[in-house]
Design an enzyme around this catalytic site. Structure first.
Site, PDB file in Angstrom:
ATOM      1  N   ASP A   1      16.715  -7.769  -7.728  1.00 60.32           N
ATOM      2  CA  ASP A   1      17.051  -9.193  -7.613  1.00 60.32           C
ATOM      3  C   ASP A   1      15.436  -9.574  -7.338  1.00 60.32           C
ATOM      4  OD1 ASP A   1      17.335 -11.629  -6.447  1.00 60.32           O
ATOM      5  OD2 ASP A   1      18.044 -10.938  -4.438  1.00 60.32           O
TER       6      ASP A   1
ATOM      7  N   GLU B   1      23.643 -13.891 -11.017  1.00 68.55           N
ATOM      8  CA  GLU B   1      23.443 -13.660  -9.564  1.00 68.55           C
ATOM      9  C   GLU B   1      24.919 -13.657  -8.611  1.00 68.55           C
ATOM     10  OE1 GLU B   1      20.294 -16.192  -8.350  1.00 68.55           O
ATOM     11  OE2 GLU B   1      18.758 -14.792  -9.280  1.00 68.55           O
TER      12      GLU B   1
END
Ligand code: AMP
Length: 516
Positions: A7, A171
């Site tokens: 991430d 995401e």
């Protein structure tokens, strides 16, 4: 060949893997933290300092620290959003030779790809320390609304960090995967991601193992940093009205106050009151030192944050409208991002959707875990799951200032390929140029210019007889590729990129070498 899930966040980043038994494991920095601040500074010798150590240095030399490089990836320096950011960020944003937004730190201009690569390299090192073997591949998450240029820049950053991108993953899809949505029944999610700098909402459907992002909306200038700023402004006002001291010009005091404000904000997510004590925060013209000691209640913080909390509603509504979904039709509201730990954020979102959101225990790790799940899926360790991604924006072509012709529609399922035919307009024309745009408007001014290409070495023929097929491909990662061929002969004429955003292949190769 080991792959990891990353991430790459605006304020914090994280890296995860799935253990052999399929259990997610979030990896830690050397000091045991599960998130790495996405901050880079450079020391006197040009050496990079990344993460918490960079934060510590940034307190003393804020102008040498790059925060939020992700916001500059694939962006031009004259982009209105970048201009707005330039006012908020401590470092200077300068145009690169081809007009990209670069950061000026340590006396030189640095590409955001290079800054992001330093963060990725650190994440890779965290994984290698844990695994005890080289890591060469990654799934990296990006906002669902990232356009082709932003995605291409993210891939370049990975290449500079020595990582091959197995896939760029949206995401919200990653959040749903990290949450285990692939194991449950069919569900309709709203994923609300409130991080340090941005708020993103996505409507994601999971049906028989097929994940689909139906719509996204967001506020690119709403996040935890704004809450910190609201606290700082309130306290600075109090200091001024009490003793007449104006902290507004004292950069060092403001940095200390900002750090204390953030700590208090975190404490107030679990406690009702928090103490703030900053001895010798400032100095009066007389030389007298001014201290700040204050107990802050949760309800005070909520009052100061109220104008920001109100702004959560519009993007949620917009995402639902775009997806054609009413709140009552959603099964689960997932909260992602560190700021969703604030109880008032949870309450506000609950009232917008009319339903208690699902509180994930690890809102700042779940996206990285989702990326690790995707690694396992690509490796065939998880079956029966399909990710349907769509293009964030349309892609259009124009020739010589003609109206933009939409070639790839917004929300087209990727990968996708379309073509257009361009005819020569003059006798003996050996070369032609066309522009590639991102957006759906027929007018150039309504779109973002991606690149200009030149096709040359065309056969000499009367006007209109040479037909060039321009082929646009958007791959599963949402990055665009252009190819040209001549219709009659099928031959590939010379295609050259004349101007466009991002690093050239030579620049990337040079940075890969330099960072070895
Ligand atoms: P992210 O980008 O998801 O890592 O989110 C970063 C933001 O979350 C920053 O503004 C942090 O201050 C904020 N944050 C992290 N932990 C907490 C907490 N316990 N309470 C409130 N905000 C938090």
């Amino acid at each position: 060949m080991t792959a990891i899930g990353i991430d790459l966040g605006t304020s914090n980043s994280a890296v995860a893997i799935l253990d052999a038994d399929g259990a997610p494991r979030i990896l830690t920095t050397e000091d045991g933290s599960t998130t790495l601040p996405s901050v880079v500074t450079f020391d006197e010798h040009g050496g990079a300092v990344v993460g918490a150590a960079a934060w510590a240095r940034a307190v003393e030399r804020p102008e040498d620290a790059v925060f939020g490089a992700k916001r500059l990836l694939g962006r031009r320096a004259d982009d209105p959003e970048v201009r707005r950011l330039a006012k908020l960020l401590p470092f200077e944003i300068v145009p690169s030779p081809n007009g990209d937004a670069w950061a000026r730190v340590g006396g030189r201009a640095v590409a955001p790809e290079e800054i992001s690569a330093l963060i990725l390299r650190e994440l890779r090192a965290m994984a290698e320390r844990f695994l005890g073997e080289p890591v060469t591949e990654a799934v990296i998450t990006v906002p669902a609304w990232f356009d082709a240029a932003q995605r291409a820049a993210t891939k370049d950053a990975a290449a500079i960090a020595g990582l091959r991108v197995r896939r760029l993953l949206n995401e919200p899809t990653a959040a749903a995967l990290g949450h285990g949505a692939h194991r449950g029944q069919n569900r309709r999610f709203a994923v609300c991601d409130l991080g340090g700098g941005t708020f993103d909402v996505a409507i994601v459907d999971v049906e028989n193992g097929v994940f689909e992002v139906l719509a996204t909306a967001g506020d690119a200038s709403l996040g935890g940093d704004d809450v910190d700023r609201a606290i700082v402004e309130q306290l600075a006002r109090e200091v001024r009205s009490k003793g007449g001291l104006d902290l507004g010009t004292d950069a060092a005091a403001l940095v200390r106050l900002r750090a204390a404000a953030q700590r208090v904000k975190h404490e107030l997510s679990t406690a009702q009151v928090a103490d703030l004590a900053l001895p010798r925060l400032g100095q009066m013209p007389s030389g007298r030192a001014v201290d700040l000691a204050r107990t802050i209640r949760r309800d005070e913080l909520e009052l100061w944050a109220m104008p920001l909390l109100r702004r959560l509603e519009a993007p949620c509504r917009e995402a639902m409208v775009r997806a054609g979904r009413a709140a009552a039709e959603l099964d689960e509201i997932l909260l992602v991002g560190g700021m969703t730990r604030m109880p008032a954020v949870r309450r506000t979102i609950a009232s917008i959707f009319g339903k208690e959101p699902r509180v994930v225990p690890n809102p700042d790790e779940v996206v990285a875990v989702g990326a690790a799940v995707e690694v396992a899926r690509l490796e065939g360790r998880i079956e029966g799951v399909l990710l349907l991604d769509v293009t964030a924006r349309g892609l259009a072509l124009s020739v010589n200032g003609s109206p933009c012709d939409l070639v790839i529609a917004p929300s087209a399922v990727v990968p996708t390929r379309e073509h257009r035919i361009i005819a020569t307009r003059a006798d003996g024309q050996r070369e032609l140029e066309f522009d590639l745009w991102e957006g759906e408007s027929a007018e150039a001014s309504g779109n973002r210019h991606l690149a200009r290409y030149a096709v040359s070495a065309l056969p000499a023929a009367p006007a209109g007889e040479v037909l060039v097929v321009v082929e646009l491909t958007v791959d599963v990662d949402g990055t665009a590729r252009v190819a040209a061929s001549e219709l009659v002969s099928g031959e590939r004429p010379l295609l050259k990129l004349v101007g466009g955003p991002g690093l050239s292949r030579e620049q990337v190769a040079k940075l890969v070498e330099a960072r070895r």
